[in-house]
Write a protein that holds these residues in place. Sequence first.
Motif, short mmCIF file in Angstrom:
data_model
loop_
_atom_site.label_atom_id
_atom_site.label_comp_id
_atom_site.label_asym_id
_atom_site.label_seq_id
_atom_site.Cartn_x
_atom_site.Cartn_y
_atom_site.Cartn_z
N ASN A 170 1.76 4.34 -5.12
CA ASN A 170 2.74 3.88 -6.11
C ASN A 170 2.37 2.55 -6.74
N GLU A 171 1.21 2.00 -6.32
CA GLU A 171 0.75 0.70 -6.81
C GLU A 171 1.81 -0.38 -6.62
N LYS A 172 2.45 -0.33 -5.46
CA LYS A 172 3.45 -1.34 -5.12
C LYS A 172 2.87 -2.20 -3.99
N TYR A 173 2.01 -3.12 -4.37
CA TYR A 173 1.32 -3.97 -3.41
C TYR A 173 2.21 -5.16 -3.06
N THR A 174 2.47 -5.35 -1.77
CA THR A 174 3.29 -6.47 -1.32
C THR A 174 2.50 -7.36 -0.39
N LEU A 175 3.00 -8.58 -0.20
CA LEU A 175 2.30 -9.53 0.66
C LEU A 175 2.16 -9.02 2.09
N GLY A 176 3.18 -8.32 2.59
CA GLY A 176 3.18 -7.91 3.99
C GLY A 176 2.84 -6.46 4.23
#
Length: 614
Positions: free
Chosen positions: A583-589
């Motif tokens: 989903n190309e939802k890159y998060t820090l954690g």
Amino acid sequence: MNIFRKSLFLLFFLAAYVLSASVDAPDTFDPLTPEQRAALAAQEKMKSILEIYQKVKIPKRIFWFTFIGIWVTFCIVTTFLYLKKSANTQEFKFKSKTMTLVVAGTGLVFVVHAMATEALVPYYPCFLRVWIGYIALLLFSVSLIVRAINYIAQVRMIRFKGEISNLLTQVDSAPNESEKSGLHKTYMDKGVIKRFFRLIVNSQYSEDIDDKQAELQFRLTVNNRVLDLLRSRNYAILCGIVLVISVSISAYFTTYENYHIIPVSFSCKSGITTPVLPLYIILCVVVVLMLPLIFLCFGFTDAFGMQIELLVTMIMVLILFTAMILYNELAPPTALMYATGYVFIMPVFFMQQFFLIAYPLYKIYKIGGHSLSGGSADRSGVAVSTRKEQFEGLLAYPAGFTRLSQAALETFCPENIEFLKDYQLLKFKVCSLVVSDTNNSNVPEDEGQGSMAKTQISDSIPSLKHETEDDENMRHSSLLMGTVDSTGTSEVDMDQLIGGELVPPLPITIPEAMYKMGLMLDLHLINDTEGKKERTTPKMTLIPNKLKDDFWKFYVKFIQEEALLAVNVPVKVSAPIEAAIKNEKYTLGMYDEALDEVLNSLYTNTYPIMLKTL
């Protein structure tokens, strides 16, 4: 007158001859047939054998049956404890439980059979020799070869992973295709036989980067196929096939008189005879196959004693199996009453039980592996907590981190160390990007600790280059090339990075580092300029677009199902990461849970090995 004298002399001579023949006839006459004479000689021979048997019967039976009881008890107890205590360790990650049980089981069956033979000879049923002895010995030999091949494939995979890491740091400096000579013969131009030969003998790689990459990929592919073929299910199928073949041969042997089941025969020869010749041939072929495997096992090390156990066992099988055959073939029957050739081969199974079961069990107790997994040794939790703190402190100590890296090689998990290095580098990229973009865009900085932290990290980066987001198709073009960082951060000193001089050290996560350095507000401002207005926890905060490529490369290198340096994480950890990538939802954690799994694996299985070597 002369004629009369001659006739009288001839008559006297004939009378004397007849008289002497009649006197000697009772002494020279033999009423026995050749078969009866052979039976009589066999009885005389058996009489001398039985005299020795009666002499040693009671002492031998007392000794061997007592030995059977002690050995069976020892094997059952040690195997049970080993299976129980190694349940939460990496013992069975690289030592198949199925292989271990089959080898230990066949070894126990053969030893009991051999000891019973020693105790009861010459009154041990001959059919048990082929129905138990040779079947168990054949299964053991085949299992030993499979275990050796499996071990070689596993330790070579470690080397391949190390070579991958080195290759990834060299790809940027590789010459372009236009700079190479058109007459250059690449690795893939070599014949299939030559490529396999180079793989088997572990030949040196070419100095050409592309050739090295091609050969490394070929070796990885073949090595993975070998490991797939040697899975527990396939190994069980192989054992079943060997068992069916050996049982069929044994069933055929029972048609011979000396190997009848009913009536039971005790008169089989101890050496090589026509009925057992096929089994001897199969055993000899299997044993000869151990020769190249012995040489291929040299040069590797591991923390589980697998190399030593395999080398010692294979060498002993070669020597003692030959001694058993020669002794049974050449020793006189009277000597066989004292001991048969089985006394030569039994030490192989004693050593195998020691190396495969007893010694690893001893090491588990010695290094306290059972207490690390929640045993009763530290009920208050104080000792475990202290050990955990020592481990976490080690992660921020470069010299200690190097020791941990060596222990990871010996426990077959170098990818865990590479994961930690790249995670720390990813943390550095996130923090440095936020600081750099903030300075370049003159975003107001918070006073106090956040400003000082940003100044420190800014000063530690002379020049930062940032990649723009590449096209999605270009990302997936090459797995090896795609995992190489080209931002210039490869020049960062790894000791400084591990030691926490540039960013907070491990086990601090990326979100925690951003929060501690006071960079969260700056990250939100950067995200605002990219249209990401939502506010959430540091862990769930989206990363800037410029970092998406770095996070994707990290996924391809360590988390993806067929990653070259895939770490061992459960599906419940990898599935959310895969969904975020999709989903190309890159998060820090997004990699925090994977980091926890890697750290737990190192703490539980690798850290105790490192402590043992201190």
